[in-house]
Design a protein around this motif. Sequence first.
Motif, PDB file in Angstrom:
ATOM      1  N   LYS A 116       0.803  -1.226   0.000  1.00  0.00           N
ATOM      2  CA  LYS A 116       0.000   0.000   0.000  1.00  0.00           C
ATOM      3  C   LYS A 116       0.835   1.276   0.000  1.00  0.00           C
ATOM      4  CE  LYS A 116      -0.617   0.247   5.059  1.00  0.00           C
ATOM      5  NZ  LYS A 116      -1.599   0.340   6.147  1.00  0.00           N
ATOM      6  N   TYR A 117       2.130   1.149   0.221  1.00  0.00           N
ATOM      7  CA  TYR A 117       2.981   2.327   0.330  1.00  0.00           C
ATOM      8  C   TYR A 117       3.603   2.688  -1.014  1.00  0.00           C
ATOM      9  CZ  TYR A 117       2.632   1.027   5.243  1.00  0.00           C
ATOM     10  OH  TYR A 117       2.164   0.690   6.487  1.00  0.00           O
ATOM     11  N   LYS A 118       3.874   3.987  -1.181  1.00  0.00           N
ATOM     12  CA  LYS A 118       4.505   4.462  -2.403  1.00  0.00           C
ATOM     13  C   LYS A 118       6.029   4.395  -2.325  1.00  0.00           C
ATOM     14  CE  LYS A 118       0.700   5.874  -4.535  1.00  0.00           C
ATOM     15  NZ  LYS A 118      -0.305   5.523  -3.527  1.00  0.00           N
ATOM     16  N   GLY A 119       6.567   4.375  -1.098  1.00  0.00           N
ATOM     17  CA  GLY A 119       8.013   4.368  -0.960  1.00  0.00           C
ATOM     18  C   GLY A 119       8.463   4.148   0.471  1.00  0.00           C
ATOM     19  N   HIS A 120       9.770   4.207   0.662  1.00  0.00           N
ATOM     20  CA  HIS A 120      10.377   3.911   1.956  1.00  0.00           C
ATOM     21  C   HIS A 120       9.876   4.828   3.074  1.00  0.00           C
ATOM     22  CE1 HIS A 120      13.756   2.249  -0.658  1.00  0.00           C
ATOM     23  NE2 HIS A 120      13.544   1.246   0.164  1.00  0.00           N
ATOM     24  N   THR A 121       9.821   6.130   2.791  1.00  0.00           N
ATOM     25  CA  THR A 121       9.498   7.090   3.850  1.00  0.00           C
ATOM     26  C   THR A 121       8.112   6.863   4.425  1.00  0.00           C
ATOM     27  OG1 THR A 121      10.894   8.704   2.699  1.00  0.00           O
ATOM     28  CG2 THR A 121       9.500   9.534   4.462  1.00  0.00           C
TER      29      THR A 121
END
Length: 307
Positions: A116-121
């Motif tokens: 579900k996340y777009k990236g690491h942060t």
Amino acid sequence: MKPKIAISVGDLNGIGIEIAFKSHEKISKLCEPIYCINNKMLKRAAKELDLEVPKNFNIAKTKGDFEIKAGKVSEKSGKFSYDSFMQAIDLADKKEVDAICTLPINKEAWNKADIKYKGHTEVLRDYFGKNAIMMLGCKKMFVGLFTEHIPLRKVAKKVNEKDLTKFFIDYYNNVKSDNIGVLGLNPHASDNGVLGDEEVHIFKAIKNANKTLGSNIFKGPLVPDIAFSPMSRKNYKYFVAMYHDQGLAPLKALYFDQSINVSLNLPIIRTSVDHGTAFNIAYKNEKLNTKSYVNAIKEAITLINSK
């Protein structure tokens, strides 16, 4: 004793593992790297690259088994890169390592893997329940991003006095610079309201943050199209950009080969390369520029030593 740093290997269909192999000797002189990958995938990647696995290549065995497809977006590779990252976070959270450093992921591959996340942060923000700040740059210039991976049409709605004030204070508490330039959102920083009213919120947030900090730390709103000019860069090392490309387009134009990513405002130290998976050159044994990775490791060590 050298610090321990967990390395998440990124998307194995990209250049991350090759960078890890080819930088291992140099990195091992700086720290004790622990790579989040398993033996089977490690040997498979080495075979694809026609390289030997470097000596003393210590691993934390991330689960996963799939065929590497050089330069291809893959659900399985996306899932593995996510699992590698989560293992690195877990090691840092348990204080088994002193920091983590991340090699590049592919956002489309994460999407294919139903992550579900777009990236690491975003992962770090959710995992620790903290307002993680994405800052990118190098010794000459750093840019903190107020908004990150959101559509451009949504940025203006995010620019408000309350959230900006908190962001500014958190940013200062992490970088400790007494002179930070804040970019406006609109062309010409709106020309005093002629081209938009978002700068009113930015100005008020700057005023609030400076009052709370008891010093004139934040300057602006700066006109975005001249904020990164040679003259302006003489005045500022640290900037705040309102959106992703506003800050990163000039940064990468100026310092692409050496800039890094640092996650601020977290209970762990995380640094990263500031480039993508480079699918176009993956597993072709072309000459790689590893400066961003080495700089990310060096910055992690600097942050470890400053604690």
